[in-house]
Write a protein that holds these residues in place. Structure first.
Motif, PDB file in Angstrom:
ATOM      1  N   GLU A  23     108.290 -59.017  26.225  1.00 39.93           N
ATOM      2  CA  GLU A  23     108.616 -59.280  27.632  1.00 39.93           C
ATOM      3  C   GLU A  23     109.526 -58.194  28.198  1.00 39.93           C
ATOM      4  OE1 GLU A  23     110.417 -63.093  27.246  1.00 39.93           O
ATOM      5  OE2 GLU A  23     108.496 -64.152  27.036  1.00 39.93           O
ATOM      6  N   GLY A  24     110.512 -57.781  27.418  1.00 35.22           N
ATOM      7  CA  GLY A  24     111.429 -56.738  27.872  1.00 35.22           C
ATOM      8  C   GLY A  24     110.733 -55.413  28.080  1.00 35.22           C
ATOM      9  N   LEU A  25     109.864 -55.043  27.137  1.00 31.14           N
ATOM     10  CA  LEU A  25     109.124 -53.786  27.279  1.00 31.14           C
ATOM     11  C   LEU A  25     108.229 -53.827  28.507  1.00 31.14           C
ATOM     12  CD1 LEU A  25     108.161 -52.967  23.574  1.00 31.14           C
ATOM     13  CD2 LEU A  25     109.739 -51.691  25.043  1.00 31.14           C
ATOM     14  N   ARG A  26     107.603 -54.978  28.750  1.00 31.10           N
ATOM     15  CA  ARG A  26     106.734 -55.088  29.930  1.00 31.10           C
ATOM     16  C   ARG A  26     107.556 -54.970  31.216  1.00 31.10           C
ATOM     17  NH1 ARG A  26     101.257 -55.118  31.014  1.00 31.10           N
ATOM     18  NH2 ARG A  26     101.282 -54.945  33.260  1.00 31.10           N
TER      19      ARG A  26
ATOM     20  N   LYS B  63     104.563 -48.242  27.786  1.00 32.28           N
ATOM     21  CA  LYS B  63     103.293 -48.894  27.444  1.00 32.28           C
ATOM     22  C   LYS B  63     102.888 -48.545  26.013  1.00 32.28           C
ATOM     23  CE  LYS B  63      98.600 -49.544  29.124  1.00 32.28           C
ATOM     24  NZ  LYS B  63      97.664 -49.299  30.235  1.00 32.28           N
ATOM     25  N   ALA B  64     103.052 -47.287  25.640  1.00 35.49           N
ATOM     26  CA  ALA B  64     102.730 -46.865  24.274  1.00 35.49           C
ATOM     27  C   ALA B  64     103.620 -47.585  23.266  1.00 35.49           C
ATOM     28  CB  ALA B  64     102.879 -45.353  24.138  1.00 35.49           C
ATOM     29  N   ALA B  65     104.902 -47.746  23.589  1.00 32.51           N
ATOM     30  CA  ALA B  65     105.824 -48.457  22.686  1.00 32.51           C
ATOM     31  C   ALA B  65     105.391 -49.911  22.516  1.00 32.51           C
ATOM     32  CB  ALA B  65     107.250 -48.390  23.234  1.00 32.51           C
ATOM     33  N   ARG B  66     104.986 -50.536  23.613  1.00 32.55           N
ATOM     34  CA  ARG B  66     104.536 -51.927  23.551  1.00 32.55           C
ATOM     35  C   ARG B  66     103.297 -52.046  22.665  1.00 32.55           C
ATOM     36  NH1 ARG B  66     101.364 -54.604  27.021  1.00 32.55           N
ATOM     37  NH2 ARG B  66     101.435 -52.966  28.603  1.00 32.55           N
ATOM     38  N   HIS B  67     102.373 -51.120  22.821  1.00 26.09           N
ATOM     39  CA  HIS B  67     101.162 -51.145  22.000  1.00 26.09           C
ATOM     40  C   HIS B  67     101.454 -50.795  20.541  1.00 26.09           C
ATOM     41  CE1 HIS B  67      98.069 -52.087  24.985  1.00 26.09           C
ATOM     42  NE2 HIS B  67      98.906 -51.505  25.835  1.00 26.09           N
ATOM     43  N   ASP B  68     102.393 -49.905  20.312  1.00 27.28           N
ATOM     44  CA  ASP B  68     102.789 -49.583  18.931  1.00 27.28           C
ATOM     45  C   ASP B  68     103.405 -50.802  18.249  1.00 27.28           C
ATOM     46  OD1 ASP B  68     101.856 -47.025  19.261  1.00 27.28           O
ATOM     47  OD2 ASP B  68     103.835 -46.114  19.504  1.00 27.28           O
TER      48      ASP B  68
ATOM     49  N   PHE C 159     102.552 -55.538  14.384  1.00 34.12           N
ATOM     50  CA  PHE C 159     102.375 -56.965  14.137  1.00 34.12           C
ATOM     51  C   PHE C 159     100.998 -57.317  13.578  1.00 34.12           C
ATOM     52  CE2 PHE C 159     105.623 -57.602  17.681  1.00 34.12           C
ATOM     53  CZ  PHE C 159     106.656 -57.819  16.780  1.00 34.12           C
ATOM     54  N   GLU C 160     100.072 -56.368  13.541  1.00 33.10           N
ATOM     55  CA  GLU C 160      98.721 -56.671  13.065  1.00 33.10           C
ATOM     56  C   GLU C 160      98.697 -57.195  11.630  1.00 33.10           C
ATOM     57  OE1 GLU C 160      96.391 -53.168  13.823  1.00 33.10           O
ATOM     58  OE2 GLU C 160      96.234 -53.622  15.980  1.00 33.10           O
TER      59      GLU C 160
ATOM     60  N   LEU D 232     110.543 -47.415  16.117  1.00 36.07           N
ATOM     61  CA  LEU D 232     110.315 -47.822  17.491  1.00 36.07           C
ATOM     62  C   LEU D 232     111.633 -48.152  18.184  1.00 36.07           C
ATOM     63  CD1 LEU D 232     108.348 -48.493  19.761  1.00 36.07           C
ATOM     64  CD2 LEU D 232     108.146 -50.785  18.783  1.00 36.07           C
ATOM     65  N   ARG D 233     112.536 -48.788  17.464  1.00 38.14           N
ATOM     66  CA  ARG D 233     113.842 -49.122  18.037  1.00 38.14           C
ATOM     67  C   ARG D 233     114.552 -47.856  18.538  1.00 38.14           C
ATOM     68  NH1 ARG D 233     118.882 -49.674  15.438  1.00 38.14           N
ATOM     69  NH2 ARG D 233     117.873 -49.703  13.407  1.00 38.14           N
ATOM     70  N   TYR D 234     114.528 -46.791  17.752  1.00 38.18           N
ATOM     71  CA  TYR D 234     115.177 -45.549  18.174  1.00 38.18           C
ATOM     72  C   TYR D 234     114.460 -44.903  19.358  1.00 38.18           C
ATOM     73  CZ  TYR D 234     118.408 -45.858  14.300  1.00 38.18           C
ATOM     74  OH  TYR D 234     119.401 -46.276  13.459  1.00 38.18           O
ATOM     75  N   ARG D 235     113.135 -45.000  19.392  1.00 37.89           N
ATOM     76  CA  ARG D 235     112.383 -44.503  20.553  1.00 37.89           C
ATOM     77  C   ARG D 235     112.785 -45.256  21.816  1.00 37.89           C
ATOM     78  NH1 ARG D 235     106.387 -45.241  19.083  1.00 37.89           N
ATOM     79  NH2 ARG D 235     106.145 -45.299  21.338  1.00 37.89           N
TER      80      ARG D 235
END
Length: 166
Positions: free
Chosen positions: A27-30, A49-54, A59-60, A129-132
């Motif tokens: 939700e935050g990334l969106r 958007k890339a971070a959200r998809h990453d 989670f896969e 991802l957190r650092y990005r």
């Protein structure tokens, strides 16, 4: 309580934590992606958007059914506990972005820690991802503050062209 009971309880609690923080971060990334999108910050919008998809890709390998079964939003003691600052966004997008960024960064840290217990193969990707996201958040918040600074100093200037006939 026996050790096996403690481990089952730890797993259940970690699943609930992971579920809540997965939702919080997505939700935050969106929210941040949309701020960048509607402020015409193309590069930032694309990178959020890339971070959200990453994160979705990380989670896969998680058992999302287990997360959903562990969910208990109705009885979550933190659901109704609000701080005064959570109820106000008086400075507009600066406050919204700061709040969403904080949720993302903190949520990613919780996900990283619970992943080390539940899904260790994904912990490093979440940490990266957190650092990005730290860098993206800083860039967005600085851009929003810069825009406000320009508005605060905004003045009317008149340009006179002496070549026009009077």
């Amino acid at each position: 309580m026996q050790r096996s009971d403690i481990m089952i309880n730890d797993r259940q609690t970690s699943l609930r934590m992971s579920d809540a923080n997965r939702n919080r971060v997505m939700e935050g990334l969106r929210t941040l992606e949309d701020i960048a999108r509607f402020r015409d910050m193309v590069s930032l919008q694309s990178r959020y958007k890339a971070a959200r998809h990453d994160l979705q890709r990380a989670f896969e390998s998680w058992d999302l059914s287990s997360l959903l079964m562990a969910r208990d939003a109705r009885d979550d003691v933190g659901r109704t506990e609000k701080q005064v600052a959570e109820l106000s966004r008086s400075r507009g997008l600066i406050d919204i972005a700061a709040s969403a960024a904080g949720r993302c960064e903190q949520g990613l840290r919780v996900l990283e820690e619970t992943a080390k217990f539940l899904y260790p193969s994904t912990a490093a990707a979440i940490e990266s991802l957190r650092y990005r996201v730290y860098d993206l958040d800083a860039e967005l918040q600085l851009a929003l503050r810069r825009d406000i600074g320009f508005q605060d100093r905004e003045q009317l200037y008149v340009h006179i062209d002496s070549r026009l006939p009077i």
